[in-house]
Design a protein around this motif. Structure first.
Motif, mmCIF file in Angstrom:
data_model
loop_
_atom_site.group_PDB
_atom_site.id
_atom_site.type_symbol
_atom_site.label_atom_id
_atom_site.label_comp_id
_atom_site.label_asym_id
_atom_site.label_seq_id
_atom_site.Cartn_x
_atom_site.Cartn_y
_atom_site.Cartn_z
ATOM 1 N N GLY A 1 0.801 -1.218 0.000
ATOM 2 C CA GLY A 1 0.000 0.000 0.000
ATOM 3 C C GLY A 1 0.834 1.267 0.000
ATOM 4 N N GLU A 2 0.348 2.270 -0.726
ATOM 5 C CA GLU A 2 1.055 3.548 -0.815
ATOM 6 C C GLU A 2 0.876 4.392 0.447
ATOM 7 O OE1 GLU A 2 -0.370 5.457 -4.304
ATOM 8 O OE2 GLU A 2 0.554 4.025 -5.687
ATOM 9 N N ILE A 3 -0.154 4.104 1.222
ATOM 10 C CA ILE A 3 -0.411 4.853 2.453
ATOM 11 C C ILE A 3 -0.098 3.951 3.647
ATOM 12 C CG2 ILE A 3 -2.139 6.102 3.824
ATOM 13 C CD1 ILE A 3 -3.666 6.589 1.219
ATOM 14 N N THR A 4 0.751 4.383 4.524
ATOM 15 C CA THR A 4 1.094 3.572 5.684
ATOM 16 C C THR A 4 0.001 3.672 6.745
ATOM 17 O OG1 THR A 4 2.253 5.371 6.830
ATOM 18 C CG2 THR A 4 3.538 4.034 5.258
ATOM 19 N N PRO A 5 -0.147 2.629 7.573
ATOM 20 C CA PRO A 5 -1.133 2.684 8.658
ATOM 21 C C PRO A 5 -0.872 3.853 9.611
ATOM 22 C CG PRO A 5 -0.383 0.436 8.318
ATOM 23 C CD PRO A 5 0.500 1.302 7.488
ATOM 24 N N GLN A 6 0.405 4.157 9.861
ATOM 25 C CA GLN A 6 0.731 5.273 10.757
ATOM 26 C C GLN A 6 0.241 6.600 10.182
ATOM 27 O OE1 GLN A 6 2.803 2.901 9.735
ATOM 28 N NE2 GLN A 6 3.734 1.961 11.557
ATOM 29 N N ALA A 7 0.419 6.785 8.871
ATOM 30 C CA ALA A 7 -0.045 8.014 8.222
ATOM 31 C C ALA A 7 -1.570 8.111 8.293
ATOM 32 C CB ALA A 7 0.426 8.057 6.771
ATOM 33 N N ALA A 8 -2.261 6.979 8.063
ATOM 34 C CA ALA A 8 -3.725 6.968 8.133
ATOM 35 C C ALA A 8 -4.201 7.262 9.555
ATOM 36 C CB ALA A 8 -4.265 5.624 7.662
ATOM 37 N N ALA A 9 -3.472 6.706 10.558
ATOM 38 C CA ALA A 9 -3.829 6.960 11.956
ATOM 39 C C ALA A 9 -3.654 8.436 12.309
ATOM 40 C CB ALA A 9 -2.984 6.078 12.874
ATOM 41 N N ASP A 10 -2.580 9.044 11.813
ATOM 42 C CA ASP A 10 -2.351 10.478 12.064
ATOM 43 C C ASP A 10 -3.472 11.313 11.441
ATOM 44 O OD1 ASP A 10 -0.043 9.920 13.421
ATOM 45 O OD2 ASP A 10 1.287 10.274 11.694
ATOM 46 N N MET A 11 -3.913 10.902 10.261
ATOM 47 C CA MET A 11 -4.998 11.603 9.584
ATOM 48 C C MET A 11 -6.291 11.511 10.407
ATOM 49 S SD MET A 11 -6.625 10.781 5.809
ATOM 50 C CE MET A 11 -4.987 10.328 5.226
ATOM 51 N N ALA A 12 -6.575 10.298 10.916
ATOM 52 C CA ALA A 12 -7.772 10.090 11.730
ATOM 53 C C ALA A 12 -7.717 10.925 13.005
ATOM 54 C CB ALA A 12 -7.922 8.608 12.069
ATOM 55 N N GLN B 1 -6.107 13.764 13.525
ATOM 56 C CA GLN B 1 -6.288 15.185 13.207
ATOM 57 C C GLN B 1 -7.757 15.523 12.939
ATOM 58 O OE1 GLN B 1 -3.693 16.057 9.925
ATOM 59 N NE2 GLN B 1 -1.816 15.692 11.094
ATOM 60 N N LEU B 2 -8.487 14.561 12.406
ATOM 61 C CA LEU B 2 -9.897 14.789 12.067
ATOM 62 C C LEU B 2 -10.841 14.418 13.209
ATOM 63 C CD1 LEU B 2 -9.781 13.371 8.439
ATOM 64 C CD2 LEU B 2 -10.056 15.774 9.079
ATOM 65 N N GLY B 3 -10.271 13.954 14.323
ATOM 66 C CA GLY B 3 -11.098 13.582 15.465
ATOM 67 C C GLY B 3 -11.862 12.290 15.277
ATOM 68 N N ILE B 4 -11.326 11.381 14.468
ATOM 69 C CA ILE B 4 -11.972 10.089 14.215
ATOM 70 C C ILE B 4 -11.338 9.018 15.097
ATOM 71 C CG2 ILE B 4 -12.404 8.292 12.491
ATOM 72 C CD1 ILE B 4 -12.296 10.506 10.355
ATOM 73 N N LYS B 5 -12.143 8.368 15.905
ATOM 74 C CA LYS B 5 -11.638 7.285 16.737
ATOM 75 C C LYS B 5 -11.561 6.001 15.912
ATOM 76 C CE LYS B 5 -13.456 8.917 21.193
ATOM 77 N NZ LYS B 5 -14.331 8.581 22.346
ATOM 78 N N LYS C 1 -4.852 3.403 20.172
ATOM 79 C CA LYS C 1 -4.504 4.275 21.291
ATOM 80 C C LYS C 1 -4.305 5.722 20.847
ATOM 81 C CE LYS C 1 -1.296 4.678 25.185
ATOM 82 N NZ LYS C 1 -0.119 4.086 25.875
ATOM 83 N N SER C 2 -3.665 5.910 19.708
ATOM 84 C CA SER C 2 -3.353 7.268 19.245
ATOM 85 C C SER C 2 -4.598 8.042 18.820
ATOM 86 C CB SER C 2 -2.362 7.221 18.078
ATOM 87 O OG SER C 2 -2.942 6.590 16.943
ATOM 88 N N THR C 3 -5.675 7.333 18.497
ATOM 89 C CA THR C 3 -6.896 8.007 18.036
ATOM 90 C C THR C 3 -7.989 8.025 19.104
ATOM 91 O OG1 THR C 3 -7.739 5.939 17.080
ATOM 92 C CG2 THR C 3 -6.460 7.391 15.627
ATOM 93 N N GLY C 4 -7.692 7.464 20.282
ATOM 94 C CA GLY C 4 -8.688 7.440 21.351
ATOM 95 C C GLY C 4 -9.607 6.249 21.297
ATOM 96 N N GLY C 5 -9.261 5.252 20.471
ATOM 97 C CA GLY C 5 -10.066 4.041 20.363
ATOM 98 C C GLY C 5 -9.533 2.923 21.241
ATOM 99 N N LYS C 6 -9.749 1.686 20.811
ATOM 100 C CA LYS C 6 -9.315 0.536 21.600
ATOM 101 C C LYS C 6 -9.020 -0.631 20.682
ATOM 102 C CE LYS C 6 -10.619 -2.141 25.706
ATOM 103 N NZ LYS C 6 -11.667 -2.355 26.746
#
Length: 316
Positions: free
Chosen positions: A209-220, A222-226, A248-253
């Motif tokens: 994949g061209e988008i890493t999971p870490q990059a997607a998590a950072d995006m989530a 910033q947008l307040g998506i758990k 953990k980084s997005t406030g989820g579980k």
């Protein structure tokens, strides 16, 4: 909500025709006398014949037909009213891994994908007020359903998700997450709702994949998506650190569901997510019913005319 509307309100003016005709008929019967005066005969009982009864029944049919035809000229339409509904719920998009490894049977002879689909359908059925969308991913991602409150449709879509065993595929977790995030941020008609959830269901490690999971998590983040991550299958195949960090980084579980019971427990806990008011819109669909009504009116008028002019005609 099913309702009736009128596409031509000026059509109600056509009711003047049958109303004026009815007034003329009543006045002509009451004021304009017909026949000759005869002296009363004691004990003479007047009886109404079937011809007289049929005559007046025909008159009723004539005027009923005129009124029904006039009503059809208002262009009545029957259908579902478009309305806004305020309900309590959240926006959720499910990102489901459909890589070939999801066909492994390690849940009492059931495949991972089959167990995941069953539990997702059960989860969706319990979230009747939420807008839920579905994205599937392997090497690439695909939208299966935009966010909707139609739980029956969602369950049908989820149940029909299939994996071709002959297909080779990798696991692009970052791509799947990015696609799901994109669906969530496109829900612009409900800008005030800040409760947006991404549920990631996977059985492996990110290996493409061209988008890493870490990059997607950072995006989530910033947008307040758990992001709630659900790892299914064996421990050896899962990247616990990655899935745990994303959650953990997005406030989820993060949940590890090694058995079907664990998956049910994970989604039972996710089902306790916070709720918030959301606004949904039901679209309007109307069908014209003027022609059938006009046909009924024409039939009534024709029957009345036949009875009045031929079958029960009364000569004055």
């Amino acid at each position: 909500m099913k309702t009736v509307r009128f596409d031509n309100l000026l059509g109600f003016l056509f009711f003047l025709l049958p109303v004026l005709t009815l007034l003329y008929y009543i006045l002509s019967e009451k004021i304009i006398k017909h026949g000759a005066f005869v002296s009363t005969v004691p004990g003479f009982a007047q009886k109404k014949s079937w011809r007289v009864i049929g005559h007046y029944a025909s008159v009723v049919l004539l005027f009923a037909g005129l009124f029904v035809i006039a009503f059809s000229l208002t262009r009545p339409q029957y259908g579902i009213q478009r309305e806004k509904i305020i309900s309590t719920g959240i926006d959720i998009v499910i990102a489901l891994d459909t890589s070939p490894s999801m066909l492994i049977k390690d849940y009492k002879n059931n495949t991972r994908i089959a167990v995941a689909k069953d539990i997702l359908c059960d989860f969706v059925a319990k979230r009747k007020n939420d807008r839920i969308g579905v994205v599937v991913f392997s090497t690439n991602s695909m939208i299966k359903s935009p966010a909707t409150t139609n739980t029956d449709l969602l369950k049908r879509i989820i149940s029909k998700i299939e994996i071709d065993p002959r297909r080779e595929g990798t696991t692009s977790i970052g791509v799947g997450m990015a696609s799901a995030i994109n669906r969530l941020i496109k829900l612009k008609d409900n800008a005030e709702n800040k409760s947006k959830i991404l549920i990631l269901v996977t059985d492996g490690k990110n290996n493409s994949g061209e988008i890493t999971p870490q990059a997607a998590a950072d995006m989530a983040k910033q947008l307040g998506i758990k992001v709630y991550t659900v790892g299914i299958g064996s421990s050896e195949e899962l990247d616990f650190d990655l899935l745990g960090t994303i959650a953990k980084s997005t406030g989820g579980k993060f949940f590890h569901a090694s058995t079907s019971n664990n998956i049910e427990e994970a989604f039972a806990e996710i089902n306790q997510l916070e709720k918030q008011k959301i606004e949904t819109v039901n679209f309007t669909r109307f069908k014209s019913i003027g022609y059938p009504i006009a046909a009924i009116g024409g039939l009534l008028f024709f029957l009345g005319l036949c009875g009045y002019s031929f079958l029960f005609r009364i000569l004055h």
